[in-house]
Motif scaffolding. Structure first.
Motif, PDB file in Angstrom:
ATOM      1  N   VAL A   8      -9.874  -6.153  -4.368  1.00  0.00           N
ATOM      2  CA  VAL A   8     -10.588  -4.741  -3.525  1.00  0.00           C
ATOM      3  C   VAL A   8     -10.173  -3.575  -4.670  1.00  0.00           C
ATOM      4  O   VAL A   8      -8.645  -3.602  -4.789  1.00  0.00           O
ATOM      5  CB  VAL A   8     -10.504  -5.144  -1.730  1.00  0.00           C
ATOM      6  N   ASP A  16     -12.165  -5.750   4.732  1.00  0.00           N
ATOM      7  CA  ASP A  16     -11.682  -6.352   3.840  1.00  0.00           C
ATOM      8  C   ASP A  16     -10.708  -7.178   4.211  1.00  0.00           C
ATOM      9  O   ASP A  16      -9.953  -7.199   5.798  1.00  0.00           O
ATOM     10  CB  ASP A  16     -11.216  -4.535   3.373  1.00  0.00           C
ATOM     11  N   ARG A  53     -11.082  -0.415   4.344  1.00  0.00           N
ATOM     12  CA  ARG A  53     -12.361  -0.296   5.319  1.00  0.00           C
ATOM     13  C   ARG A  53     -12.288  -1.673   6.516  1.00  0.00           C
ATOM     14  O   ARG A  53     -11.598  -3.076   5.380  1.00  0.00           O
ATOM     15  CB  ARG A  53     -12.981  -0.266   4.404  1.00  0.00           C
ATOM     16  N   CYS A  68       0.943  -1.280  -0.211  1.00  0.00           N
ATOM     17  CA  CYS A  68       0.129  -0.002  -0.255  1.00  0.00           C
ATOM     18  C   CYS A  68       1.001   1.383   0.110  1.00  0.00           C
ATOM     19  O   CYS A  68       1.758   1.616   0.696  1.00  0.00           O
ATOM     20  CB  CYS A  68      -0.522  -0.153   0.916  1.00  0.00           C
ATOM     21  N   ARG A  83      -2.723  -5.005   0.261  1.00  0.00           N
ATOM     22  CA  ARG A  83      -4.663  -4.937  -0.406  1.00  0.00           C
ATOM     23  C   ARG A  83      -4.023  -6.354  -1.904  1.00  0.00           C
ATOM     24  O   ARG A  83      -3.064  -6.452  -2.266  1.00  0.00           O
ATOM     25  CB  ARG A  83      -4.385  -3.607  -0.705  1.00  0.00           C
ATOM     26  N   SER A 116      -1.396   6.935  -0.260  1.00  0.00           N
ATOM     27  CA  SER A 116      -2.800   6.843  -1.292  1.00  0.00           C
ATOM     28  C   SER A 116      -4.269   5.725  -0.064  1.00  0.00           C
ATOM     29  O   SER A 116      -5.371   5.964  -1.129  1.00  0.00           O
ATOM     30  CB  SER A 116      -2.854   8.012  -1.735  1.00  0.00           C
ATOM     31  N   ASP A 117      -3.189   4.914  -0.315  1.00  0.00           N
ATOM     32  CA  ASP A 117      -4.248   3.577  -0.769  1.00  0.00           C
ATOM     33  C   ASP A 117      -5.093   3.512   0.832  1.00  0.00           C
ATOM     34  O   ASP A 117      -6.023   2.337   0.721  1.00  0.00           O
ATOM     35  CB  ASP A 117      -3.069   3.078  -0.764  1.00  0.00           C
ATOM     36  N   CYS A 118      -4.756   3.686   1.519  1.00  0.00           N
ATOM     37  CA  CYS A 118      -5.491   4.478   3.291  1.00  0.00           C
ATOM     38  C   CYS A 118      -6.530   4.244   3.100  1.00  0.00           C
ATOM     39  O   CYS A 118      -7.830   3.413   3.098  1.00  0.00           O
ATOM     40  CB  CYS A 118      -4.371   4.889   4.320  1.00  0.00           C
ATOM     41  N   VAL A 119      -7.540   4.885   2.221  1.00  0.00           N
ATOM     42  CA  VAL A 119      -8.680   5.251   2.205  1.00  0.00           C
ATOM     43  C   VAL A 119      -9.758   4.545   1.761  1.00  0.00           C
ATOM     44  O   VAL A 119     -10.694   4.179   1.992  1.00  0.00           O
ATOM     45  CB  VAL A 119      -9.434   6.420   1.178  1.00  0.00           C
ATOM     46  N   SER A 120      -8.640   3.894   0.884  1.00  0.00           N
ATOM     47  CA  SER A 120      -9.134   2.456   0.091  1.00  0.00           C
ATOM     48  C   SER A 120      -9.385   1.117   1.336  1.00  0.00           C
ATOM     49  O   SER A 120     -10.087   0.054   0.714  1.00  0.00           O
ATOM     50  CB  SER A 120      -8.857   2.006  -1.300  1.00  0.00           C
TER      51      SER A 120
END
Length: 228
Positions: free
Chosen positions: A228, A168, A165, A156, A224, A159-163
């Protein structure tokens, strides 16, 4: 590490990697901590190439066994036909994919260096014999194609942290007293924090699938799943 990566130009010679492992473990900062392992250095190189180039070059190891061409391997059709691929998405080009396989010895996921051969059991289940990246022939394993082989998890970026959740499934790096390896885990909760010059400061509460232990981890330990 960055300088070595640039000098290697995409390769990861075994002697260079082993030298780095010895240097890391000899530093005073590592005293009393879990030893850095070869597979961790190899994965670092692979992750950096993936981030910089969009795809990685498989780490190859010398073997007397002729490896199967990846494009002709049953792992290709297993992933291309996977139910995990959302409807409406184009089939993945497995010629550009890297894979990871789940070891039956510890239940952890390791990068696949080479698919050596394959077989169909009497039950009809397909299996492949894999050479794990950073390991020799003595660690080769037969694994179930459907259950223990998949497209490689993705490291990750901030900027991937928002995806990521709650709910997951992720691959999480777990460092313990005797091991430092990757296990599947479920995200239970996300503690959002403002990012700064150091990157993502969020914390993710995860529960490991194999032993149900919960741990709060930073994004750098979370990988991730591609779907996803």
């Amino acid at each position: 590490m960055e300088k070595v990566l640039e000098e290697l130009k995409g390769a990861s010679p075994k002697d260079v990697v082993e030298s780095l492992v010895k240097k890391f473990n000899a530093t005073p900062e590592r005293a009393g901590k879990v030893l850095v392992q070869t597979k961790q250095i190899l994965r670092w190189f692979s992750n950096k190439r993936q981030r910089c180039k969009g795809k990685c070059t498989m780490v190859s190891t010398t073997s007397n066994t002729e490896p199967l061409p990846l494009n002709d391997h049953p792992a290709k059709s297993a992933i291309a036909n996977s139910d995990e691929v959302p409807s409406g998405r184009q089939p993945l080009d497995s010629s550009e994919l890297e894979f990871e396989a789940k070891s039956s010895k510890d239940g952890a996921w390791y990068d696949v260096a080479t698919f050596l051969t394959h077989r169909i059991l009497e039950s009809g289940e397909p299996e492949v014999r894999v050479r794990f990246a950073g390991f020799g022939a003595e660690e080769d394993e037969w694994v179930n194609v459907r259950k223990a082989v998949r497209q490689r998890s993705i490291p990750c970026e901030a900027s991937d942290c928002v995806s990521i959740r709650p709910g997951d499934t992720v691959l999480c790096f777990r460092e313990g007293i005797e091991q430092a390896i990757y296990f599947d885990a479920c995200v239970i909760d996300v503690q959002r924090k403002r990012h700064d010059v150091r990157g993502c400061r969020c914390r993710f509460l995860i529960r490991y699938d194999h032993d149900k232990i919960e741990e709060r981890v930073p994004l750098r330990r979370v990988y991730r799943r591609p779907e996803v």
